[in-house]
Write an enzyme that holds these catalytic residues in place. Structure first.
Site: not given
Ligand code: GRF
Length: 194
Positions: A64, A108
């Site tokens: 990542r 979200h």
């Protein structure tokens, strides 16, 4: 204020943010970046005249930090004041998040703190919730956590499946995110409640 937006797919939330910034001038969209070169949102952003970049996360495998180091190059070059995640589906490391501490937002599709993570609509249906919705929050190193800057609620209707509920919530996302960003760039942290 200069605003960069991270997407992974269709970019419908990104498009509403760009359209409202261009229509009202409350901020300037300086870059739309995606972790997927095939993201349809990149075409939509380019059609609005917003600079775009794709940094494919796949060559970096599980590294990542290496992906984020690559993503940071065009991102820092664009010198954004605010970074908006909009349908961005990669988990970001604390190292990346802290670089944008206090100026990074995410939307979200649930009424946080309920249902962080994925499959939020099915989880609300399975729980028999009467309401669902979406949340815009400041991004912190803890996934789908952080100070809530806005929420929008929708009813769960009889016969709803996850797709139907998702569509109803998405409509509210498109109203909530611009309303929150408008306040955020003006330095107003009063939550937007729709
Ligand atoms: C949607 O599921 C939305 O609820 C969430 O990300 C997904 C894609 O959104 N925020 P977008 O059309 O790419 O903005």
């Amino acid at each position: 204020k200069r605003v960069a937006i991270l997407i992974s797919g269709g970019g419908s939330n990104m498009l509403r943010l760009v359209e409202t910034m261009q229509a009202e001038g409350y901020a300037a969209p300086v870059l739309v970046a995606s972790n997927d070169p095939g993201a349809a949102g990149l075409v939509k952003a380019a059609a609005k005249g917003v600079p775009t970049v794709a940094v494919d996360h796949r060559p970096f495998g599980k590294d990542r930090a290496a992906f984020e180091a690559e993503l940071l190059k065009p991102l820092l070059a664009a010198a954004p004041d605010v970074l908006c995640l909009a349908g961005f589906m990669r988990v970001l490391t604390p190292g990346f998040v802290t670089r944008f501490a206090g100026r990074m937002l995410n939307i979200h599709p649930s009424l946080l703190p309920k249902y962080p993570g994925l499959h939020t609509h099915q989880r609300a249906l399975d729980a028999g919730d009467a309401e669902a919705g979406c949340t815009v929050h400041e991004v912190t190193p803890v996934l789908d956590d952080g100070p809530i800057l806005g929420q929008a609620r929708v009813p769960v209707l009889p016969g709803d499946d996850a797709e139907m509920l998702a569509a109803r919530v998405l409509t509210m996302e498109h109203q909530l995110y611009p309303a929150v960003l408008r306040r955020f760039v003006a330095g107003d942290r009063t939550p937007v409640l729709l």
